[in-house]
Write a protein that holds these residues in place. Structure first.
Motif, PDB file in Angstrom:
ATOM      1  N   ALA A  94       0.817  -1.217   0.000  1.00 65.38           N
ATOM      2  CA  ALA A  94       0.000   0.000   0.000  1.00 65.38           C
ATOM      3  C   ALA A  94       0.850   1.265   0.000  1.00 65.38           C
ATOM      4  O   ALA A  94       0.302   2.368  -0.120  1.00 65.38           O
ATOM      5  CB  ALA A  94      -0.931   0.006   1.199  1.00 65.38           C
ATOM      6  N   GLY A 132      -8.720  -3.618  -1.721  1.00 63.81           N
ATOM      7  CA  GLY A 132      -9.071  -3.924  -0.331  1.00 63.81           C
ATOM      8  C   GLY A 132      -8.738  -5.352   0.062  1.00 63.81           C
ATOM      9  O   GLY A 132      -9.570  -6.037   0.663  1.00 63.81           O
ATOM     10  N   GLN A 172      -5.149  -0.484  -2.539  1.00 63.77           N
ATOM     11  CA  GLN A 172      -6.132   0.048  -1.606  1.00 63.77           C
ATOM     12  C   GLN A 172      -7.545  -0.013  -2.182  1.00 63.77           C
ATOM     13  O   GLN A 172      -8.518  -0.220  -1.442  1.00 63.77           O
ATOM     14  CB  GLN A 172      -5.758   1.481  -1.232  1.00 63.77           C
ATOM     15  CG  GLN A 172      -4.476   1.559  -0.419  1.00 63.77           C
ATOM     16  CD  GLN A 172      -4.031   2.984  -0.166  1.00 63.77           C
ATOM     17  OE1 GLN A 172      -4.528   3.910  -0.784  1.00 63.77           O
ATOM     18  NE2 GLN A 172      -3.068   3.167   0.735  1.00 63.77           N
ATOM     19  N   ASP A 173      -7.670   0.159  -3.485  1.00 57.95           N
ATOM     20  CA  ASP A 173      -8.988   0.045  -4.108  1.00 57.95           C
ATOM     21  C   ASP A 173      -9.494  -1.392  -4.070  1.00 57.95           C
ATOM     22  O   ASP A 173     -10.691  -1.643  -3.890  1.00 57.95           O
ATOM     23  CB  ASP A 173      -8.912   0.529  -5.558  1.00 57.95           C
ATOM     24  CG  ASP A 173     -10.284   0.766  -6.162  1.00 57.95           C
ATOM     25  OD1 ASP A 173     -11.284   0.685  -5.427  1.00 57.95           O
ATOM     26  OD2 ASP A 173     -10.366   1.028  -7.375  1.00 57.95           O
ATOM     27  N   LYS A 178      -2.541   2.686  -5.193  1.00 56.82           N
ATOM     28  CA  LYS A 178      -3.940   2.997  -5.474  1.00 56.82           C
ATOM     29  C   LYS A 178      -4.723   1.737  -5.815  1.00 56.82           C
ATOM     30  O   LYS A 178      -5.841   1.526  -5.328  1.00 56.82           O
ATOM     31  CB  LYS A 178      -4.041   3.996  -6.625  1.00 56.82           C
ATOM     32  CG  LYS A 178      -5.474   4.383  -6.953  1.00 56.82           C
ATOM     33  CD  LYS A 178      -5.557   5.322  -8.132  1.00 56.82           C
ATOM     34  CE  LYS A 178      -5.058   6.694  -7.786  1.00 56.82           C
ATOM     35  NZ  LYS A 178      -5.302   7.661  -8.890  1.00 56.82           N
TER      36      LYS A 178
END
Length: 405
Positions: A280, A292, A289-290, A286
């Motif tokens: 991360a 998850g 984190q998108d 990006k």
């Protein structure tokens, strides 16, 4: 085991004011308890503990009538939160991590209060589950969109934006699913596939954040034009937060559905023990984190525990570089999605090969069948060949697994 059930509350305007007042008073008590500990250590080098601070709560309720409308156990939980904040601070100091000294809570930084023994005091379900009686608040309308199971242990009232929720933590009996001897290895990704299985099935990455970036940019632009502290600024802040909550809810719903399908079908699920925190902070932050991954693996773990399934973590090193048939290792750039092994000539898809290696490292193959034999037979199967053909033709990678449900 314990399981959480989250339901939406629909308070009236007076009840909203009472809920906001309760949060305000709990936050004031939290900051006061934190200040007392700081001042005691700074002036007298004295450490104040949980029980010492809790002992003064009856005096506080007697001197300040507004605290008399808040359940005593809710106030005790506030002191417990302060104590846990310091416990975490000292634990991080001992482990050599960045300690992060406990901080005071601002107006929008304290959004919940808890009834630690909700099963016996402070909470009561009314009218067959249509309302819930909260101490100091009254009878609040609630929507139980799914049955409440087990014995209630704690209840937390939480504010999310302008909405209110109640979260029950219940003691429930595990409900194991029928035994399954099937095992699967999964390889997590960001784009275009969120997940690829060792059977060649793929789940397309929904990329909720990236799809909503234009709306987020507009909302952020509107916020930047408002005067800080004004009513319009507060309204724009709530609108931006609402968009972020929608993205988070979409992502969580997606994770729950995929985890449930995996748990229902397979008895053993193997995944890589990824350093998600490190990824991360990398160039692919990006996408990570998108996607998850951390939330998905947490959901997968507790669903598997409840269903009596196994979730195994394996070493992630070289899973996408090793040939699953002969073990030959070759470094390839990330843009190479399919290749032919130069040693054994096996034609493979990069992510599928990684998932097969993940499964092989957990040694979950049936007794008497070697890893090489199982992998070799799969590489000749039409499932993988169809997958490779679809990628070559530029077709969508959302296949099989999602379609089966």
């Amino acid at each position: 085991m314990r399981k959480a059930f989250k339901y939406r509350l629909y308070p009236t305007k007076p009840q909203r004011k009472d809920l906001e007042r309760t949060l305000y008073l709990c936050r004031q008590l939290y900051n006061a308890a934190l200040q007392e500990r700081r001042e005691a250590y700074r002036k007298a080098q004295k450490t104040i503990g949980f029980y010492e601070q809790k002992r003064y709560l009856p005096e506080i309720r007697a001197e300040l009538p507004e605290y008399g409308r808040i359940h005593s156990q809710v106030l005790q939980n506030v002191i417990d939160r302060v104590d846990k904040a310091f416990q975490g601070f000292f634990r991080r100091v001992k482990q050599g991590q960045t300690p992060g000294y406990p901080r005071f809570k601002g107006e929008r930084r304290y959004d919940s209060f808890t009834f630690p023994q909700a099963g016996t005091t402070g909470i009561k379900i009314q009218e067959g589950g249509k309302r819930v009686l909260l101490y100091g608040i009254g009878s609040v309308k609630v929507k139980l969109h799914r049955p409440l199971e087990g014995r209630i242990k704690t209840a937390t009232v939480k504010r999310e934006g302008d909405d209110w929720y109640i979260i029950f933590v219940c003691e429930v009996e595990p409900k194991p699913l029928p035994e399954s001897h099937e095992a699967i290895g999964i390889d997590l990704g960001t784009n275009p596939c969120f997940l690829v299985t060792s059977e060649g099935e793929k789940v397309e990455a929904p990329r909720y954040y990236q799809k909503a970036q234009a709306k987020l940019a507009d909302a952020q632009r509107e916020l930047s034009r408002k005067k800080r502290g004004s009513n319009r600024y507060k309204k724009a802040t709530k609108q931006l937060a609402k968009l972020h909550r929608k993205i988070a809810n979409q992502r969580k719903d997606f994770h729950h559905k995929i985890a449930r399908r995996l748990v229902n079908r397979y008895g053993t699920i193997v995944h890589e023990d990824l350093n998600i925190l490190g990824l991360a902070r990398s160039c692919i932050a990006k996408g990570v984190q998108d996607a998850g991954w951390g939330q998905f693996l947490q959901i997968l773990a507790y669903k598997a525990e409840e269903a009596g399934r196994r979730v195994i973590e394996v070493d992630p090193r070289h899973t996408s570089q090793d040939c699953p048939v002969c073990g030959y290792r070759e470094k390839r750039p990330l843009w190479v999605r399919e290749y032919t092994c130069p040693q054994c000539g096996a034609r493979q898809h990069r992510d599928v090969a990684a998932a097969i290696n993940v499964l092989a490292r957990a040694r979950t193959e049936p007794s008497g069948v070697s890893t090489a034999q199982a992998v070799s037979s799969f590489l000749r199967s039409p499932v993988l060949q169809d997958s490779l053909t679809a990628d070559q033709n530029g077709e969508s990678s959302r296949r099989g697994f999602c379609d089966r449900g």
